[in-house]
Write a protein that holds these residues in place. Structure first.
Motif, short mmCIF file in Angstrom:
data_model
loop_
_atom_site.label_atom_id
_atom_site.label_comp_id
_atom_site.label_asym_id
_atom_site.label_seq_id
_atom_site.Cartn_x
_atom_site.Cartn_y
_atom_site.Cartn_z
N LEU A 17 -0.86 9.64 7.95
CA LEU A 17 -0.35 9.77 6.59
C LEU A 17 -0.74 10.78 5.64
CD1 LEU A 17 0.25 5.91 5.61
CD2 LEU A 17 2.13 7.49 6.73
N PRO A 18 0.13 11.61 4.74
CA PRO A 18 1.25 11.49 4.95
C PRO A 18 1.89 12.37 6.17
CG PRO A 18 0.63 13.09 3.33
CD PRO A 18 -0.51 12.47 3.84
N ARG A 19 3.30 12.22 6.44
CA ARG A 19 3.81 13.00 7.47
C ARG A 19 5.32 13.11 6.76
NH1 ARG A 19 4.22 9.18 10.97
NH2 ARG A 19 6.48 8.73 11.23
N ALA A 20 5.67 14.66 7.03
CA ALA A 20 6.89 14.99 6.29
C ALA A 20 7.34 16.01 7.24
CB ALA A 20 6.14 15.71 4.99
N CYS A 21 8.69 16.32 6.70
CA CYS A 21 9.71 17.27 7.34
C CYS A 21 10.82 17.45 6.34
CB CYS A 21 10.29 16.77 8.78
SG CYS A 21 11.16 15.57 8.76
N GLY A 39 -4.05 -0.94 3.51
CA GLY A 39 -4.00 -1.67 4.80
C GLY A 39 -4.81 -1.14 5.75
N VAL A 40 -5.16 -1.90 6.91
CA VAL A 40 -5.99 -1.65 8.00
C VAL A 40 -5.03 -1.45 9.32
CG1 VAL A 40 -7.94 -2.03 9.41
CG2 VAL A 40 -7.92 -2.52 7.10
N GLY A 41 -4.38 -2.62 9.54
CA GLY A 41 -3.61 -2.54 10.71
C GLY A 41 -2.27 -1.79 10.74
N ARG A 42 -1.77 -1.88 9.45
CA ARG A 42 -0.54 -1.32 9.11
C ARG A 42 -0.49 -0.33 7.86
NH1 ARG A 42 4.38 -2.65 11.02
NH2 ARG A 42 5.42 -2.56 9.01
N PRO A 43 -1.59 1.10 8.12
CA PRO A 43 -1.84 1.82 6.93
C PRO A 43 -0.62 2.19 6.14
CG PRO A 43 -3.00 2.85 8.75
CD PRO A 43 -1.95 1.49 9.44
N ARG A 44 -0.62 2.10 4.75
CA ARG A 44 0.71 2.28 4.04
C ARG A 44 0.15 3.17 2.60
NH1 ARG A 44 5.35 -0.71 3.78
NH2 ARG A 44 4.38 -2.13 5.24
N LEU A 45 1.13 4.18 2.40
CA LEU A 45 1.40 4.50 1.20
C LEU A 45 2.40 4.16 0.27
CD1 LEU A 45 0.62 8.30 1.95
CD2 LEU A 45 -0.85 7.09 0.43
N ASN A 46 2.13 3.80 -0.97
CA ASN A 46 3.42 3.58 -1.90
C ASN A 46 3.87 4.62 -2.52
OD1 ASN A 46 1.98 3.77 -4.26
ND2 ASN A 46 1.22 1.51 -4.08
N LEU A 47 5.26 4.54 -3.03
CA LEU A 47 5.77 5.88 -3.77
C LEU A 47 4.96 6.34 -4.85
CD1 LEU A 47 8.32 7.43 -3.64
CD2 LEU A 47 9.24 5.99 -5.35
N THR A 48 4.26 5.39 -5.53
CA THR A 48 3.39 5.77 -6.76
C THR A 48 2.10 6.83 -6.30
OG1 THR A 48 3.37 3.81 -7.95
CG2 THR A 48 1.46 4.89 -8.46
N LYS A 49 1.76 6.21 -5.12
CA LYS A 49 0.44 7.20 -4.60
C LYS A 49 1.33 8.59 -3.69
CE LYS A 49 -2.34 4.02 -5.08
NZ LYS A 49 -3.38 4.12 -6.12
N VAL A 50 2.24 8.63 -3.39
CA VAL A 50 2.91 9.76 -2.98
C VAL A 50 3.10 10.71 -4.19
CG1 VAL A 50 5.07 10.78 -1.98
CG2 VAL A 50 4.19 8.58 -0.97
N ARG A 51 3.42 9.97 -5.35
CA ARG A 51 3.74 10.94 -6.41
C ARG A 51 2.43 11.59 -6.83
NH1 ARG A 51 8.20 9.86 -9.88
NH2 ARG A 51 9.60 8.44 -9.02
N GLN A 52 1.23 11.04 -6.59
CA GLN A 52 -0.10 11.35 -7.04
C GLN A 52 -0.67 12.43 -5.92
OE1 GLN A 52 -2.35 7.96 -7.31
NE2 GLN A 52 -1.32 6.94 -9.14
N LEU A 53 -0.11 12.68 -5.03
CA LEU A 53 -0.50 13.54 -3.98
C LEU A 53 -0.85 14.87 -4.31
CD1 LEU A 53 1.29 12.39 -0.57
CD2 LEU A 53 -0.94 12.00 -1.40
N ALA A 54 -2.00 15.41 -4.41
CA ALA A 54 -2.17 16.80 -4.93
C ALA A 54 -1.79 18.01 -3.82
CB ALA A 54 -3.96 16.98 -4.83
N VAL A 55 -1.17 19.06 -4.69
CA VAL A 55 -0.42 20.12 -4.11
C VAL A 55 -0.90 21.42 -4.72
CG1 VAL A 55 1.95 21.36 -3.48
CG2 VAL A 55 1.79 18.60 -3.86
#
Length: 206
Positions: free
Chosen positions: A84-88, A137-153
């Motif tokens: 994560l993240p994975r995008a297209c 999460g460990v077994g099922r790593p997860r990003l929520n929408l709030t964290k996606v918004r915060q990703l640095a670009v």
């Protein structure tokens, strides 16, 4: 060049960044054999949309979920999985469609951020390293929408972004062709090995 976030680079339209519908808004009984597509995790490749086995909903139900719809050139981001993240980018033959839960849709402000450049950034090792601290999460790593918004670009002038994207595409094309050659050679090597073993067991090797 400067730093920004996904949220700061999104378009100015409403719901520029959204995830899929949850709970009763999208249930098993809403699926149909044809109609608008539902973009799921398995459709989001690393820089490539994977059609694969498509899921569909009726047009009438799709029209109730327009908040989650995607357009050509939008970016879809996987928020659940090992990498994560994975995008297209959403290609022209995909819409009409919506994103499913655990997937995000991101519409960029084209004057600030090229979708092709954005996808390269989101799939980059450096972005994933920075995002590792946001993943739950460990077994099922997860990003929520709030964290996606915060990703640095990292932001560059738009013409430089386009040049970077072209170079990334060029290098990936070389890698893909190299992988094809390697795969063909491995297949050829395996066939040769089987042929030698066959001749050896038949006593005709010498």
């Amino acid at each position: 060049w400067c730093w920004s976030t996904v949220a700061q680079c999104s378009s100015f339209k409403s719901n520029a960044i959204t995830d899929g519908p949850f709970g009763s808004k999208l249930k098993t009984e809403h699926y149909s054999e044809n109609g608008p597509k539902v973009i799921r995790l398995n459709n989001i490749g690393e820089g490539e949309y994977k059609d694969g086995k498509s899921a569909h909903i009726s047009l009438s139900h799709y029209q109730t979920l327009m908040k989650h719809s995607v357009n050509v050139g939008d970016i879809v981001v996987a928020m659940l999985g090992e990498t994560l993240p994975r995008a297209c980018i959403v290609s022209k033959d995909v819409p009409p469609a919506i994103v499913k839960a655990d997937c995000a849709r991101f519409s960029t402000c084209r004057e600030l951020l090229s979708p092709r450049f954005a996808v390269s950034v989101l799939n980059a090792w450096s972005t994933r390293k920075r995002a590792s601290g946001l993943i739950a999460g460990v077994g099922r790593p997860r990003l929520n929408l709030t964290k996606v918004r915060q990703l640095a670009v990292p932001l560059a002038p738009i013409d430089e972004q386009q040049e970077v994207a072209k170079e990334v595409d060029r290098v990936f094309t070389i890698i893909e062709k190299s992988e094809q050659v390697i795969e063909a050679n491995l297949t050829r090597s395996d066939r040769l090995r089987q042929s030698i073993l066959k001749r050896a067991f038949e006593g005709s090797l010498f």
